[in-house]
Design an enzyme around this catalytic site. Structure first.
Site, mmCIF file in Angstrom:
data_model
loop_
_atom_site.group_PDB
_atom_site.id
_atom_site.type_symbol
_atom_site.label_atom_id
_atom_site.label_comp_id
_atom_site.label_asym_id
_atom_site.label_seq_id
_atom_site.Cartn_x
_atom_site.Cartn_y
_atom_site.Cartn_z
ATOM 1 N N ARG A 218 0.817 -1.220 0.000
ATOM 2 C CA ARG A 218 0.000 0.000 0.000
ATOM 3 C C ARG A 218 0.849 1.267 0.000
ATOM 4 N NH1 ARG A 218 -5.793 -0.166 1.722
ATOM 5 N NH2 ARG A 218 -6.333 -2.367 1.771
ATOM 6 N N HIS A 248 -1.131 -8.916 -8.371
ATOM 7 C CA HIS A 248 -2.023 -8.920 -7.204
ATOM 8 C C HIS A 248 -3.395 -8.387 -7.614
ATOM 9 C CE1 HIS A 248 -3.467 -7.900 -3.162
ATOM 10 N NE2 HIS A 248 -2.451 -8.566 -2.646
HETATM 11 C C1 UD1 Z 1 -3.344 -7.284 2.452
HETATM 12 C C2 UD1 Z 1 -2.700 -6.909 3.784
HETATM 13 C C3 UD1 Z 1 -1.188 -6.860 3.645
HETATM 14 C C4 UD1 Z 1 -0.648 -8.147 3.017
HETATM 15 C C5 UD1 Z 1 -1.364 -8.411 1.705
HETATM 16 C C6 UD1 Z 1 -0.922 -9.742 1.129
HETATM 17 C C7 UD1 Z 1 -3.861 -5.368 5.329
HETATM 18 C C8 UD1 Z 1 -4.177 -3.964 5.651
HETATM 19 N N1 UD1 Z 1 -3.156 -5.581 4.205
HETATM 20 O O1 UD1 Z 1 -3.088 -6.210 1.550
HETATM 21 O O2 UD1 Z 1 -0.608 -6.703 4.923
HETATM 22 O O3 UD1 Z 1 0.738 -7.992 2.786
HETATM 23 O O4 UD1 Z 1 -2.778 -8.478 1.956
HETATM 24 O O5 UD1 Z 1 -1.326 -9.893 -0.202
HETATM 25 O O6 UD1 Z 1 -4.247 -6.253 6.030
HETATM 26 N N2 UD1 Z 1 -8.589 -8.419 -3.878
HETATM 27 C C9 UD1 Z 1 -9.374 -9.255 -4.655
HETATM 28 N N3 UD1 Z 1 -9.292 -10.608 -4.451
HETATM 29 C C10 UD1 Z 1 -8.447 -11.162 -3.566
HETATM 30 C C11 UD1 Z 1 -7.634 -10.325 -2.797
HETATM 31 C C12 UD1 Z 1 -7.720 -8.943 -2.957
HETATM 32 O O7 UD1 Z 1 -10.146 -8.801 -5.482
HETATM 33 O O8 UD1 Z 1 -8.417 -12.392 -3.438
HETATM 34 C C13 UD1 Z 1 -8.698 -6.958 -4.056
HETATM 35 C C14 UD1 Z 1 -10.013 -6.374 -3.503
HETATM 36 O O9 UD1 Z 1 -10.444 -5.325 -4.346
HETATM 37 C C15 UD1 Z 1 -9.592 -5.817 -2.139
HETATM 38 C C16 UD1 Z 1 -8.205 -5.325 -2.466
HETATM 39 O O10 UD1 Z 1 -7.647 -6.298 -3.356
HETATM 40 O O11 UD1 Z 1 -10.439 -4.812 -1.650
HETATM 41 C C17 UD1 Z 1 -7.308 -5.065 -1.298
HETATM 42 O O12 UD1 Z 1 -7.257 -6.153 -0.397
HETATM 43 P P1 UD1 Z 1 -6.712 -5.899 1.107
HETATM 44 O O13 UD1 Z 1 -6.660 -7.207 1.821
HETATM 45 O O14 UD1 Z 1 -7.487 -4.801 1.745
HETATM 46 O O15 UD1 Z 1 -5.271 -5.316 0.888
HETATM 47 P P2 UD1 Z 1 -3.979 -5.954 0.264
HETATM 48 O O16 UD1 Z 1 -3.298 -4.842 -0.458
HETATM 49 O O17 UD1 Z 1 -4.293 -7.199 -0.423
HETATM 50 N N1 UDP Z 2 2.342 -16.115 -3.682
HETATM 51 C C1 UDP Z 2 1.523 -16.971 -4.400
HETATM 52 N N2 UDP Z 2 1.105 -16.588 -5.640
HETATM 53 C C2 UDP Z 2 1.452 -15.408 -6.205
HETATM 54 C C3 UDP Z 2 2.283 -14.518 -5.457
HETATM 55 C C4 UDP Z 2 2.702 -14.906 -4.196
HETATM 56 O O1 UDP Z 2 1.190 -18.059 -3.928
HETATM 57 O O2 UDP Z 2 1.037 -15.125 -7.343
HETATM 58 C C5 UDP Z 2 2.757 -16.502 -2.332
HETATM 59 C C6 UDP Z 2 4.241 -16.459 -2.053
HETATM 60 O O3 UDP Z 2 4.820 -17.709 -2.300
HETATM 61 C C7 UDP Z 2 4.306 -16.072 -0.576
HETATM 62 C C8 UDP Z 2 3.039 -15.290 -0.350
HETATM 63 O O4 UDP Z 2 2.179 -15.558 -1.448
HETATM 64 O O5 UDP Z 2 4.234 -17.232 0.254
HETATM 65 C C9 UDP Z 2 3.320 -13.811 -0.255
HETATM 66 O O6 UDP Z 2 2.114 -13.093 -0.277
HETATM 67 P P1 UDP Z 2 2.035 -11.562 -0.555
HETATM 68 O O7 UDP Z 2 3.227 -11.125 -1.330
HETATM 69 O O8 UDP Z 2 0.676 -11.315 -1.138
HETATM 70 O O9 UDP Z 2 2.025 -10.925 0.909
HETATM 71 P P2 UDP Z 2 3.163 -10.528 1.948
HETATM 72 O O10 UDP Z 2 4.037 -11.706 2.162
HETATM 73 O O11 UDP Z 2 3.883 -9.333 1.393
HETATM 74 O O12 UDP Z 2 2.375 -10.138 3.158
#
Ligand code: UD1
Ligand code: UDP
Length: 374
Positions: A218, A248
């Site tokens: 973020r 993502h």
């Molecule tokens: C969240 C976590 C972050 C973590 C990351 C891992 C918080 C504040 N943030 O961030 O610490 O590193 O996950 O990936 O807890 N979305 C989808 N489908 C999904 C997942 C996400 O559509 O399966 C989209 C949605 O629009 C959602 C947005 O991504 O609203 C953000 O998801 P959110 O969990 O709020 O934040 P991340 O940036 O994913």
């Molecule tokens: N990962 C996955 N598919 C992807 C990208 C990441 O399975 O396309 C896995 C990766 O192996 C790691 C975890 O997701 O274990 C990391 O997640 P992410 O980067 O979303 O979050 P963070 O670790 O920064 O919180």
């Protein structure tokens, strides 16, 4: 059966699910515990990918993800939703992992009910509440509440002691991400078809070196993401390279990456990979460019150099071991550091050593032992 400890493991995002499935498996297999699982659904499809491969059927699913969710709306919904489940479940322990909104609110909801909290991956600190944001504050809140702190390394345990956490409650367990990586590697060895979906990209990019990319933080939204995209675009100008970038699902990430990188020959912007396929990508990659936490832990374990596109890291162990390097979010710096590694075999060899400061694959067993005796 009476006398069993009821453990409620709570998670909501992809990385929490990856790092907690080994513990859920271990709790399920141990007769001393009644294992219960609650998912918030903070992520939906990216969470479900992990639940499926790990064969976990949650007892509760709040299903609360909204498109482009704000931190305050997410936090409010999590807190009230989790509280109701804790009232119904009345667990002996709530287990949370890391530093997401789900983990932080679960710790608060448990505290409001005087349920002890076990924190997995405790004690990571960057020392800067804006990097990573909001995770640094989330994990400090959890650290204030937890009764059991499972620190992955001695560095993270020391950080907790410096914050006056009771030393008797701090244990170095290793990081369960290594347990997860071992598990998925064994699973792929048994069933290679679980990870054969990248074959078309391997054919398309035959003869090129693969750079794996992930980005989602973020605090990088806006300028940082744009600079990361520009660096990738410039690297993709080289004929000897190809980027594989599972994007993502956060719309703030997708918009900028699609706009700046869509349609380039040497860049495959693909959907998030399930865990077996991401493990395969780590295997194929010469180099990883990432702002992810988990990838900073997995890549060194596999001997893959990682350039960390962040200003700070709470995982100095990879940098100290020489397998990870902080390169920030300046496009010139990212390109220069990547090219140095790609063009200087000695610099590459110095980083490409399998090194594993984050665990030995037996972290879940240690945490289960602590939950049984604490
Ligand atoms: C969240 C976590 C972050 C973590 C990351 C891992 C918080 C504040 N943030 O961030 O610490 O590193 O996950 O990936 O807890 N979305 C989808 N489908 C999904 C997942 C996400 O559509 O399966 C989209 C949605 O629009 C959602 C947005 O991504 O609203 C953000 O998801 P959110 O969990 O709020 O934040 P991340 O940036 O994913
Ligand atoms: N990962 C996955 N598919 C992807 C990208 C990441 O399975 O396309 C896995 C990766 O192996 C790691 C975890 O997701 O274990 C990391 O997640 P992410 O980067 O979303 O979050 P963070 O670790 O920064 O919180």
């Amino acid at each position: 059966m009476s006398g069993r400890k009821r453990i409620l493991t709570v998670f909501g995002t992809r990385p929490e699910a990856i790092k907690l499935f080994p513990l859920v498996h271990a709790l399920e297999a141990d007769p001393r515990f009644e294992s219960r699982v609650c998912v918030s659904g903070q992520h939906r499809s990216m969470l479900d990918q992990v639940l499926e491969i790990a064969s976990i059927a949650p007892d509760h699913d709040l299903d609360l993800m909204r498109p482009d969710q704000s931190l305050d709306a997410l936090t409010a919904e999590l807190l009230t939703g989790l509280g109701k489940i804790f009232d119904a479940e009345r667990p002996d322990w709530v287990v949370v992992q890391g530093d997401t909104a789900t983990a932080m609110t679960a710790a608060i909801a448990a505290y409001y009910r005087k349920i002890p909290v076990a924190h997995v991956e405790a004690g990571l600190r960057s020392g800067n509440i804006h990097h990573p944001w909001p995770e640094e504050v989330n994990r400090k809140i959890i650290g204030t509440i937890a009764a059991l702190h499972c620190a992955p390394t001695e560095t993270s345990a020391a950080a907790l002691r410096r914050e006056n956490v009771d030393p008797a409650a701090v244990h170095v367990t290793g990081n369960t991400v290594i347990d997860a990586l071992h598990w998925i590697t064994a699973k792929i060895a048994e069933r290679p078809e679980l990870a054969d979906g990248l074959a078309h990209l391997e054919r398309r990019f035959a003869g090129k070196r693969i750079v794996g990319v992930t980005s989602h933080r973020r605090e990088n939204f806006g300028e940082g993401m744009a600079a990361i995209a520009d660096a990738i675009r410039r690297l993709a100008g080289r004929n000897d390279l190809a980027m594989i970038f599972p994007v993502h699902l956060n719309p703030n990430v997708r918009a900028v990456m699609n706009e700046r990188l869509g349609g380039l020959d040497n860049v495959a912007l693909i959907e998030p990979l399930d865990y077996p396929h991401f493990a395969r990508l780590l295997d194929l990659a010469t180099l990883m460019l990432t702002d992810s936490g988990g990838v900073q832990e997995e890549a060194p374990a596999l001997g893959k150099p990682v350039l960390v596109m962040r200003e700070t890291t709470e995982r100095p162990e990879g940098v100290e071991a020489g397998t990870a390097k902080l390169v920030g979010t300046d496009a010139d710096r990212i390109v220069a550091e990547a090219e140095r590694l790609l063009d200087d075999p000695a610099a590459y060899a110095a980083m490409a050593r399998a090194h594993n400061p984050f665990g030995d694959g037996r972290s879940a067993a240690r945490i289960v032992g602590l939950l049984a005796t604490t």
